[in-house]
Design a protein around this motif. Sequence first.
Motif, PDB file in Angstrom:
ATOM      1  N   LEU A 275      24.041 -17.456  -7.959  1.00  0.00           N
ATOM      2  CA  LEU A 275      25.040 -18.517  -7.935  1.00  0.00           C
ATOM      3  C   LEU A 275      25.528 -18.749  -6.507  1.00  0.00           C
ATOM      4  CD1 LEU A 275      27.223 -17.492 -11.018  1.00  0.00           C
ATOM      5  CD2 LEU A 275      25.507 -19.282 -10.920  1.00  0.00           C
ATOM      6  N   SER A 276      25.989 -19.956  -6.247  1.00  0.00           N
ATOM      7  CA  SER A 276      26.558 -20.257  -4.936  1.00  0.00           C
ATOM      8  C   SER A 276      27.968 -19.690  -4.871  1.00  0.00           C
ATOM      9  CB  SER A 276      26.591 -21.772  -4.717  1.00  0.00           C
ATOM     10  OG  SER A 276      27.541 -22.361  -5.583  1.00  0.00           O
ATOM     11  N   ASP A 277      28.504 -19.605  -3.654  1.00  0.00           N
ATOM     12  CA  ASP A 277      29.870 -19.100  -3.483  1.00  0.00           C
ATOM     13  C   ASP A 277      30.883 -19.965  -4.233  1.00  0.00           C
ATOM     14  OD1 ASP A 277      28.886 -17.075  -1.952  1.00  0.00           O
ATOM     15  OD2 ASP A 277      29.669 -17.819  -0.039  1.00  0.00           O
ATOM     16  N   GLU A 278      30.641 -21.272  -4.277  1.00  0.00           N
ATOM     17  CA  GLU A 278      31.565 -22.176  -4.964  1.00  0.00           C
ATOM     18  C   GLU A 278      31.572 -21.893  -6.467  1.00  0.00           C
ATOM     19  OE1 GLU A 278      29.089 -23.520  -2.837  1.00  0.00           O
ATOM     20  OE2 GLU A 278      30.493 -23.522  -1.166  1.00  0.00           O
ATOM     21  N   GLU A 279      30.392 -21.641  -7.039  1.00  0.00           N
ATOM     22  CA  GLU A 279      30.310 -21.354  -8.472  1.00  0.00           C
ATOM     23  C   GLU A 279      30.975 -20.015  -8.791  1.00  0.00           C
ATOM     24  OE1 GLU A 279      26.202 -23.487  -9.868  1.00  0.00           O
ATOM     25  OE2 GLU A 279      26.027 -21.834  -8.424  1.00  0.00           O
ATOM     26  N   ILE A 280      30.782 -19.037  -7.921  1.00  0.00           N
ATOM     27  CA  ILE A 280      31.426 -17.732  -8.112  1.00  0.00           C
ATOM     28  C   ILE A 280      32.933 -17.904  -8.033  1.00  0.00           C
ATOM     29  CG2 ILE A 280      31.719 -15.411  -7.154  1.00  0.00           C
ATOM     30  CD1 ILE A 280      28.824 -15.680  -6.076  1.00  0.00           C
ATOM     31  N   GLU A 281      33.376 -18.707  -7.073  1.00  0.00           N
ATOM     32  CA  GLU A 281      34.811 -18.943  -6.878  1.00  0.00           C
ATOM     33  C   GLU A 281      35.434 -19.567  -8.121  1.00  0.00           C
ATOM     34  OE1 GLU A 281      37.568 -21.331  -3.662  1.00  0.00           O
ATOM     35  OE2 GLU A 281      35.623 -20.565  -3.017  1.00  0.00           O
ATOM     36  N   LYS A 282      34.720 -20.497  -8.772  1.00  0.00           N
ATOM     37  CA  LYS A 282      35.232 -21.117  -9.995  1.00  0.00           C
ATOM     38  C   LYS A 282      35.448 -20.074 -11.086  1.00  0.00           C
ATOM     39  CE  LYS A 282      33.025 -25.618  -9.339  1.00  0.00           C
ATOM     40  NZ  LYS A 282      31.945 -26.497  -9.779  1.00  0.00           N
ATOM     41  N   VAL A 283      34.481 -19.171 -11.243  1.00  0.00           N
ATOM     42  CA  VAL A 283      34.590 -18.127 -12.265  1.00  0.00           C
ATOM     43  C   VAL A 283      35.753 -17.187 -11.940  1.00  0.00           C
ATOM     44  CG1 VAL A 283      33.418 -16.155 -13.322  1.00  0.00           C
ATOM     45  CG2 VAL A 283      32.143 -18.250 -12.860  1.00  0.00           C
TER      46      VAL A 283
END
Length: 149
Positions: A96-104
């Motif tokens: 996953l990208s950092d942005e997707e991880i950040e959302k989670v």
Amino acid sequence: MSLQQNIMSALKSAMKAKDQTVLTALRAVKSAILLAQTESGAKEELTEEQELKILQKQVKQRRDSAAIYLEQGREDLATPELAEADVIAQFLPEALSDEEIEKVVVMTIDNIGAEGMKDMGRVMGIVSKELAGQADGKTISNIVRQKLS
């Protein structure tokens, strides 16, 4: 087909192709999986999550070794390590990208009502379990720390 079966199939193909880099990497993974199975006692099958953790560990070991070799100016030793890491990483799910991880991470913080660094362990546990095999623990840790501070 399970991860272990995929690895065995790729190992057979590498043997036929006489690709030493792939052979070395996959034999190490097979060995690590067998070791994990025997540690648990019986010859029970590992869960997919356990297999993914083993693969992540194998990739991390090789990348760390390559980084050390590069620091010491030994590109001749770093190149095979990176090649093996790439071979093993093929069996991991898409990262996953950092942005997707950040959302989670943000969603988890909101769900459990985390209010600072004292809740970092709880957040890390939930997020790490949810993103098993899709994100590096260090990346998750950095994002959680950033959001909680």
